[in-house]
Design an enzyme around this catalytic site. Structure first.
Site, PDB file in Angstrom:
ATOM      1  N   ARG A 110      21.097  60.777  15.236  1.00  0.00           N
ATOM      2  CA  ARG A 110      19.955  61.489  14.676  1.00  0.00           C
ATOM      3  C   ARG A 110      19.000  60.565  13.911  1.00  0.00           C
ATOM      4  NH1 ARG A 110      24.761  62.996  12.421  1.00  0.00           N
ATOM      5  NH2 ARG A 110      25.043  63.235  10.158  1.00  0.00           N
ATOM      6  N   ASN A 159      22.121  70.783  11.817  1.00  0.00           N
ATOM      7  CA  ASN A 159      21.404  71.421  10.700  1.00  0.00           C
ATOM      8  C   ASN A 159      21.088  72.872  11.037  1.00  0.00           C
ATOM      9  OD1 ASN A 159      19.583  68.350  10.162  1.00  0.00           O
ATOM     10  ND2 ASN A 159      21.299  69.125   8.960  1.00  0.00           N
ATOM     11  N   ARG A 202      14.778  61.132   5.330  1.00  0.00           N
ATOM     12  CA  ARG A 202      15.930  61.733   5.991  1.00  0.00           C
ATOM     13  C   ARG A 202      15.607  61.897   7.469  1.00  0.00           C
ATOM     14  NH1 ARG A 202      18.543  67.655   4.447  1.00  0.00           N
ATOM     15  NH2 ARG A 202      20.375  67.528   5.837  1.00  0.00           N
ATOM     16  N   HIS A 203      16.625  61.799   8.309  1.00  0.00           N
ATOM     17  CA  HIS A 203      16.429  62.010   9.747  1.00  0.00           C
ATOM     18  C   HIS A 203      15.794  63.367   9.999  1.00  0.00           C
ATOM     19  CE1 HIS A 203      19.737  64.899   9.796  1.00  0.00           C
ATOM     20  NE2 HIS A 203      20.388  64.053   9.017  1.00  0.00           N
ATOM     21  N   HIS A 221      20.604  59.607   5.763  1.00  0.00           N
ATOM     22  CA  HIS A 221      21.169  60.954   5.706  1.00  0.00           C
ATOM     23  C   HIS A 221      21.145  61.483   4.279  1.00  0.00           C
ATOM     24  CE1 HIS A 221      22.866  60.248   9.784  1.00  0.00           C
ATOM     25  NE2 HIS A 221      22.931  59.000   9.342  1.00  0.00           N
ATOM     26  N   GLU A 279      26.275  58.751   7.505  1.00  0.00           N
ATOM     27  CA  GLU A 279      26.501  59.866   6.581  1.00  0.00           C
ATOM     28  C   GLU A 279      27.941  59.844   6.069  1.00  0.00           C
ATOM     29  OE1 GLU A 279      25.610  61.597   4.367  1.00  0.00           O
ATOM     30  OE2 GLU A 279      24.703  63.459   5.100  1.00  0.00           O
TER      31      GLU A 279
END
Length: 331
Positions: free
Chosen positions: A195, A150, A143-144, A284, A218
């Protein structure tokens, strides 16, 4: 029978040696209790080329659990499997034309009979994209790094990484370098969102080739893009309620559902199946949930709530007749 009666899924695979007319007739008659004739598809794999047969014999002898548990030597396992092949050859009767079928001959030629409809056609597309090279390289998913959204508990969008996320990216770079792989044998895949691109930037600077996929973006949250979850509940209570009821099929207004996401990942998955390099996939949370459901043999409907944390790499490998192994590696 339980699978078909419960309608839990859409495709059931009955793995067995349907090598003569009697076996096929009995199987077909049993399945007709639950399915229309055009929904019963026989898949037959024929290998006559000596090189392919020899490779399959060695693979079976060295990786099959039944031989490993029996404690036999590789030579004994090869001899036993060759005898099985010869027995099947003697019993084999050609597939009858009245059945809907797909024949795969020597991993190169495909013969179709009576294939129609969405799901059977998707099966054909999947088979055309299978490649024995999937046994020869790993896929690393991550995942990024942590993003500004976030931190703020916001949905979707195209934010940059937070300072902590930038350190996450450095950890990923160090991990990939630590694999000690020749850059010519590696490719990094990201989405088109900042990202993931930023997370892979250290690898770009070191000379790793990078490919961007819009299909890896995403899930699009439509009218909820950029909102916090609290704002979503206040402005669009119906969205929050419907999402809780059926997360897999729920589609954000002007956006996507998990079901939509799974369909748009088809091309990416097909490319992964036939790629001949080690892949580093930076994606994502929702995208990784869908990919893990495919590569770890789980239903996508069950994956929508899986935890996909930052600072983790998942290594996917195939072993023993393509059986998958997905292991998590903390960074």
């Amino acid at each position: 029978r339980g699978f078909l009666e419960g309608h839990r899924g859409r495709v059931a695979v009955l793995d067995g040696q349907q090598i003569n007319s009697e076996f096929r007739r009995e199987t077909h008659a049993a399945l007709l209790e639950y399915l229309e004739p055009d929904r019963i598809v026989f898949l037959e794999v024929q290998n006559e080329e000596p090189e392919i047969v020899e490779a399959l014999v060695k693979l079976k002898a060295t990786t099959s659990p039944e031989y490993r548990e029996a404690g036999v030597t590789t030579e004994e396992a090869e001899a036993d499997f060759r005898q099985q092949v010869e027995n099947y050859r003697k019993m084999y009767e050609p597939l009858e034309p009245e059945y809907v079928s797909i024949k795969v001959i020597d991993n190169r030629r495909h013969v179709l009979n009576g294939i129609r409809g969405y799901l059977p056609s998707k099966m054909v597309n999947w088979l055309l994209n299978l490649d024995t090279r999937r046994f020869q390289h790993a896929i690393y998913f991550t995942r990024h790094g942590e993003s500004q959204y976030n931190l703020e508990n916001r949905i979707g969008g195209d934010p940059l990484l937070s300072p902590k996320g930038e350190r996450d990216a450095e950890r990923l770079t160090a991990f990939v370098e630590g694999l000690g792989l020749d850059k010519a044998t590696v490719e990094v895949w990201t989405s088109n969102l900042r990202r993931t691109i930023q997370t892979a930037s250290g690898l770009v600077r070191l000379g790793y080739p990078v490919k961007r996929w819009k299909a890896l973006n995403e899930i699009h949250a439509g009218i909820c893009e950029g909102l916090t979850y609290e704002e979503m509940r206040e402005r669009y209570a119906f969205v929050d309620n419907m999402r809780k009821q059926e997360k897999y099929t729920f589609r954000y207004p002007r956006g996507e559902s998990y079901q939509d996401l799974v369909q748009r990942l088809d091309l990416v998955i097909a490319a992964m199946e036939r790629w001949d390099k080690t892949l580093i996939v930076v994606a994502h949370q929702a995208v990784l949930r869908a990919l893990f459901a495919y590569f770890d043999d789980d239903a996508a409907q069950d994956a929508v709530s899986w935890d996909v944390p930052h600072r983790t790499v998942w290594r996917y490998t195939c072993y023993g007749h393509g059986r998958p192994k997905l292991e998590a590696i903390p960074l």
